[in-house]
Design a protein around this motif. Structure first.
Motif, mmCIF file in Angstrom:
data_model
loop_
_atom_site.group_PDB
_atom_site.id
_atom_site.type_symbol
_atom_site.label_atom_id
_atom_site.label_comp_id
_atom_site.label_asym_id
_atom_site.label_seq_id
_atom_site.Cartn_x
_atom_site.Cartn_y
_atom_site.Cartn_z
ATOM 1 N N GLY A 65 19.738 -31.604 15.564
ATOM 2 C CA GLY A 65 19.483 -32.437 14.398
ATOM 3 C C GLY A 65 18.105 -33.066 14.436
ATOM 4 O O GLY A 65 17.420 -33.164 13.412
ATOM 5 N N LEU A 66 17.675 -33.483 15.620
ATOM 6 C CA LEU A 66 16.333 -34.047 15.777
ATOM 7 C C LEU A 66 15.276 -32.978 15.547
ATOM 8 O O LEU A 66 14.248 -33.240 14.911
ATOM 9 C CB LEU A 66 16.185 -34.652 17.175
ATOM 10 N N TRP A 67 15.509 -31.762 16.040
ATOM 11 C CA TRP A 67 14.553 -30.657 15.838
ATOM 12 C C TRP A 67 14.389 -30.389 14.343
ATOM 13 O O TRP A 67 13.268 -30.293 13.848
ATOM 14 C CB TRP A 67 15.048 -29.414 16.555
ATOM 15 N N PHE A 68 15.510 -30.296 13.624
ATOM 16 C CA PHE A 68 15.441 -30.052 12.178
ATOM 17 C C PHE A 68 14.689 -31.186 11.477
ATOM 18 O O PHE A 68 13.858 -30.939 10.594
ATOM 19 C CB PHE A 68 16.844 -29.930 11.579
ATOM 20 N N ALA A 69 14.986 -32.424 11.859
ATOM 21 C CA ALA A 69 14.333 -33.568 11.218
ATOM 22 C C ALA A 69 12.836 -33.567 11.484
ATOM 23 O O ALA A 69 12.036 -33.883 10.595
ATOM 24 C CB ALA A 69 14.965 -34.866 11.717
#
Length: 226
Positions: A65-69
């Protein structure tokens, strides 16, 4: 030392405290660019940013989720530039293409982590690389192709596969900013400051446009089917 009202208690920020999203996402871009997705954990990133693992989990849910954000945060800048340029009726097709390339190179100077991350991700099929292509590359493609097809039909540029142009524009000029060690070993000095970066970007855009331009008297080339 005398405490002040603005002083933070010792320890990492708790959930609801700490750096804003921009700081965290920039830090995540740096970390994923350096170590790759598999080489970075939320705990390690928390140590780098001096925030708690719980804070990152609360905000982004997971490492993925952090990578996508982080990629959404960075690539939204490039997306906005391309959409504005491709849709600007005041620009003719060649002007729009050149300006889009200039803006892409300036984006690469501001976010060199993106190309490093794509170099990590681009060789292995995953939800992450598909997110980049499906969320940003594919939706922008028709906007750019409308102008490219008109330029081809008018005989102003050579017929070149879109994917070749993509790599030429997105990855080629960005290497100077992304591959810092290689650049240093070659004696290269990436331009610093907005004015210097823009001059460099315009010079590189002119090289690409010149290479795309059809030789005088070549006549119109058929529009490529996609």
């Amino acid at each position: 030392m005398t405490a002040t009202p603005a002083s933070r208690k010792r320890g990492r920020p708790r959930v609801g405290e700490g750096p804003d999203d921009a700081q965290l996402l920039k830090g995540a871009l740096d970390a994923f660019a350096e170590r790759g997705y598999d080489g970075m954990s939320l705990r390690e990133l928390g140590r780098r940013l001096d925030v708690s693992h719980a804070l990152l989990t609360a905000r982004y849910g997971s490492k993925e989720g952090l990578w996508f954000a982080a990629l959404e945060y960075a690539l939204a800048h490039a997306e906005q530039g391309w959409r504005q340029t491709a849709g600007d009726p005041a620009l003719d097709d060649l002007q729009a293409l050149r300006l889009g390339i200039v803006q892409q190179i300036m984006f690469a100077a501001s976010f060199p982590q993106v190309v490093r991350i794509l170099n990590h991700e681009g060789g292995v099929d995953s939800d992450r690389i598909r997110f980049v292509v499906d969320r940003f590359v594919t939706p922008l493609r028709p906007l750019v192709e409308v102008r490219l097809n008109r330029l081809r039909a008018a005989g102003q540029i050579r017929s070149l596969p879109y994917e070749a142009l993509h790599f030429m524009v997105v990855h080629g000029p960005a290497a100077l900013f992304a591959n810092t060690v290689e650049s240093e070993l070659l004696g290269a000095h990436p331009p610093a400051g907005n004015d210097a970066v823009r001059r460099h970007a315009e010079a590189m855009a002119d090289v690409i446009i010149f290479g795309l331009s059809s030789p005088p008297g070549a006549g119109a080339t058929p529009t490529q089917e996609n």
